[in-house]
Design a protein around this motif. Structure first.
Motif, PDB file in Angstrom:
ATOM      1  N   TYR A   1      -5.721   4.203   6.009  1.00 51.93           N
ATOM      2  CA  TYR A   1      -6.377   3.378   4.989  1.00 51.93           C
ATOM      3  C   TYR A   1      -7.728   2.888   5.511  1.00 51.93           C
ATOM      4  O   TYR A   1      -7.877   2.659   6.720  1.00 51.93           O
ATOM      5  CB  TYR A   1      -5.459   2.212   4.603  1.00 51.93           C
ATOM      6  CG  TYR A   1      -4.261   2.701   3.807  1.00 51.93           C
ATOM      7  CD1 TYR A   1      -4.365   2.949   2.442  1.00 51.93           C
ATOM      8  CD2 TYR A   1      -3.049   2.968   4.436  1.00 51.93           C
ATOM      9  CE1 TYR A   1      -3.291   3.445   1.716  1.00 51.93           C
ATOM     10  CE2 TYR A   1      -1.963   3.463   3.717  1.00 51.93           C
ATOM     11  CZ  TYR A   1      -2.092   3.691   2.359  1.00 51.93           C
ATOM     12  OH  TYR A   1      -1.033   4.190   1.637  1.00 51.93           O
TER      13      TYR A   1
ATOM     14  N   LYS B   1       5.845   8.016  -0.354  1.00 55.62           N
ATOM     15  CA  LYS B   1       6.095   9.262   0.378  1.00 55.62           C
ATOM     16  C   LYS B   1       7.371   9.902  -0.139  1.00 55.62           C
ATOM     17  O   LYS B   1       8.411   9.240  -0.236  1.00 55.62           O
ATOM     18  CB  LYS B   1       6.217   8.971   1.875  1.00 55.62           C
ATOM     19  CG  LYS B   1       4.916   8.477   2.462  1.00 55.62           C
ATOM     20  CD  LYS B   1       4.980   8.431   3.966  1.00 55.62           C
ATOM     21  CE  LYS B   1       3.877   7.556   4.503  1.00 55.62           C
ATOM     22  NZ  LYS B   1       3.989   7.341   5.947  1.00 55.62           N
TER      23      LYS B   1
ATOM     24  N   GLU C   1       0.828  -1.215   0.000  1.00 58.32           N
ATOM     25  CA  GLU C   1       0.000   0.000   0.000  1.00 58.32           C
ATOM     26  C   GLU C   1       0.853   1.252   0.000  1.00 58.32           C
ATOM     27  O   GLU C   1       0.503   2.241  -0.635  1.00 58.32           O
ATOM     28  CB  GLU C   1      -1.027  -0.027   1.165  1.00 58.32           C
ATOM     29  CG  GLU C   1      -0.585   0.497   2.513  1.00 58.32           C
ATOM     30  CD  GLU C   1       0.228  -0.500   3.333  1.00 58.32           C
ATOM     31  OE1 GLU C   1       1.130  -1.167   2.779  1.00 58.32           O
ATOM     32  OE2 GLU C   1      -0.022  -0.575   4.550  1.00 58.32           O
TER      33      GLU C   1
ATOM     34  N   GLU D   1      -8.238  -0.073   7.959  1.00 58.81           N
ATOM     35  CA  GLU D   1      -7.833   0.085   9.359  1.00 58.81           C
ATOM     36  C   GLU D   1      -8.941   0.742  10.180  1.00 58.81           C
ATOM     37  O   GLU D   1      -8.852   0.807  11.415  1.00 58.81           O
ATOM     38  CB  GLU D   1      -6.591   0.984   9.455  1.00 58.81           C
ATOM     39  CG  GLU D   1      -5.373   0.429   8.748  1.00 58.81           C
ATOM     40  CD  GLU D   1      -4.319   1.500   8.427  1.00 58.81           C
ATOM     41  OE1 GLU D   1      -3.206   1.116   8.050  1.00 58.81           O
ATOM     42  OE2 GLU D   1      -4.611   2.705   8.538  1.00 58.81           O
TER      43      GLU D   1
HETATM   44  P1  5GP Z   1       8.458   1.154   5.039  1.00 59.04           P
HETATM   45  O1  5GP Z   1       8.944   2.194   6.007  1.00 59.04           O
HETATM   46  O2  5GP Z   1       9.241  -0.100   5.141  1.00 59.04           O
HETATM   47  O3  5GP Z   1       8.419   1.695   3.619  1.00 59.04           O
HETATM   48  O4  5GP Z   1       6.969   0.831   5.440  1.00 59.04           O
HETATM   49  C1  5GP Z   1       6.708  -0.137   6.419  1.00 59.04           C
HETATM   50  C2  5GP Z   1       5.255  -0.321   6.687  1.00 59.04           C
HETATM   51  O5  5GP Z   1       4.836   0.685   7.590  1.00 59.04           O
HETATM   52  C3  5GP Z   1       4.288  -0.240   5.517  1.00 59.04           C
HETATM   53  O6  5GP Z   1       4.163  -1.436   4.799  1.00 59.04           O
HETATM   54  C4  5GP Z   1       2.999   0.097   6.263  1.00 59.04           C
HETATM   55  O7  5GP Z   1       2.405  -1.062   6.770  1.00 59.04           O
HETATM   56  C5  5GP Z   1       3.490   0.948   7.405  1.00 59.04           C
HETATM   57  N1  5GP Z   1       3.319   2.364   7.062  1.00 59.04           N
HETATM   58  C6  5GP Z   1       4.265   3.256   6.710  1.00 59.04           C
HETATM   59  N2  5GP Z   1       3.727   4.456   6.486  1.00 59.04           N
HETATM   60  C7  5GP Z   1       2.386   4.311   6.680  1.00 59.04           C
HETATM   61  C8  5GP Z   1       1.277   5.232   6.591  1.00 59.04           C
HETATM   62  O8  5GP Z   1       1.387   6.411   6.275  1.00 59.04           O
HETATM   63  N3  5GP Z   1       0.071   4.721   6.904  1.00 59.04           N
HETATM   64  C9  5GP Z   1      -0.125   3.426   7.262  1.00 59.04           C
HETATM   65  N4  5GP Z   1      -1.353   3.047   7.536  1.00 59.04           N
HETATM   66  N5  5GP Z   1       0.895   2.539   7.358  1.00 59.04           N
HETATM   67  C10 5GP Z   1       2.138   2.991   7.057  1.00 59.04           C
END
Ligand code: 5GP
Length: 203
Positions: free
Chosen positions: A183, A152, A110, A186
């Motif tokens: 999302y 992001k 996502e 959630e």
């Molecule tokens: P990463 O930092 O490895 O790119 O993201 C790790 C995980 O953190 C994502 O797969 C997601 O589950 C959670 N995550 C990171 N940013 C967000 C956000 O803005 N919203 C939500 N709901 N989860 C996030």
């Protein structure tokens, strides 16, 4: 405090729909790997838009990864690393890993935040598929691509393989400023969530 923004199921559905032609045209996936839990719903929606007349549905495999901050030995957080652990993975001994050899595989999640999760998923899947390929004495190359709903716009801790980036095999439906995205799956009150999305949606 980090700004919270809300996305609805409808918006996610349309992001998948809009991304589908590029995914079909450029990535030509014949298998999806959804990173749980956030990748499941987008992968399922995408599958409907990737369906070609006369061809079977693209199968979806699920993997689960969790991410936590790792403290240093003394528990003093000078520069904590981030550790990813597998909560669900493909079974090497069954057909699951062998089934990936020679495929165009679309990894779906996502959100790409620090990119740590995506780096881990690509690296480990590539490693395991290569092991399976050698084990089976096969020669077909396996190609990974990535789809996320939101990327992001921030400095990333994780890195993706150069060839994946250079061949444009990374697609984010939307790039957003650094914020916290809420999302719909959630939400405990979906009507309230949709209301908040109307007031504080992704710009
Ligand atoms: P990463 O930092 O490895 O790119 O993201 C790790 C995980 O953190 C994502 O797969 C997601 O589950 C959670 N995550 C990171 N940013 C967000 C956000 O803005 N919203 C939500 N709901 N989860 C996030």
């Amino acid at each position: 405090m980090v700004e919270k923004v809300y996305v609805t199921y409808n918006q996610i559905h349309k992001l998948c729909q809009d991304a589908a032609p590029k995914i079909l045209g450029d990535f030509k996936p014949n298998l999806m790997i959804a990173i749980g839990g956030g990748g499941y719903v987008p992968a399922r929606i995408l599958r409907s838009f990737l369906k070609q007349p006369g061809a079977p549905n693209i199968p979806i495999q699920a993997i689960g990864l969790s991410l936590y901050e790792q403290l240093s030995d003394s528990d003093v957080v000078e520069e904590p690393g981030t550790k990813v652990t597998r909560t669900q993975w493909l079974d090497f001994s069954s057909l699951e890993m062998k089934n990936l050899i020679g495929k165009n595989i679309l990894i779906v999640d996502e959100v790409d935040d620090t990119r740590t999760t995506l780096e881990y998923a690509v690296k480990e899947l590539q490693k395991d598929v290569e092991k399976a390929r050698l084990h089976e004495g096969r020669s077909e190359p396996t190609r990974f691509s990535i789809f996320v709903l939101h990327n992001k716009d921030k400095e990333k801790k994780g890195h993706l393989p150069d060839d994946l980036i250079n061949d444009n095999r990374y697609l984010a439906a939307v790039t957003v400023p650094d914020c916290w995205i809420c999302y719909p799956w959630e939400a405990t009150d979906i009507d309230e969530h949709d209301q908040l999305a109307a007031e504080h949606g992704v710009k």
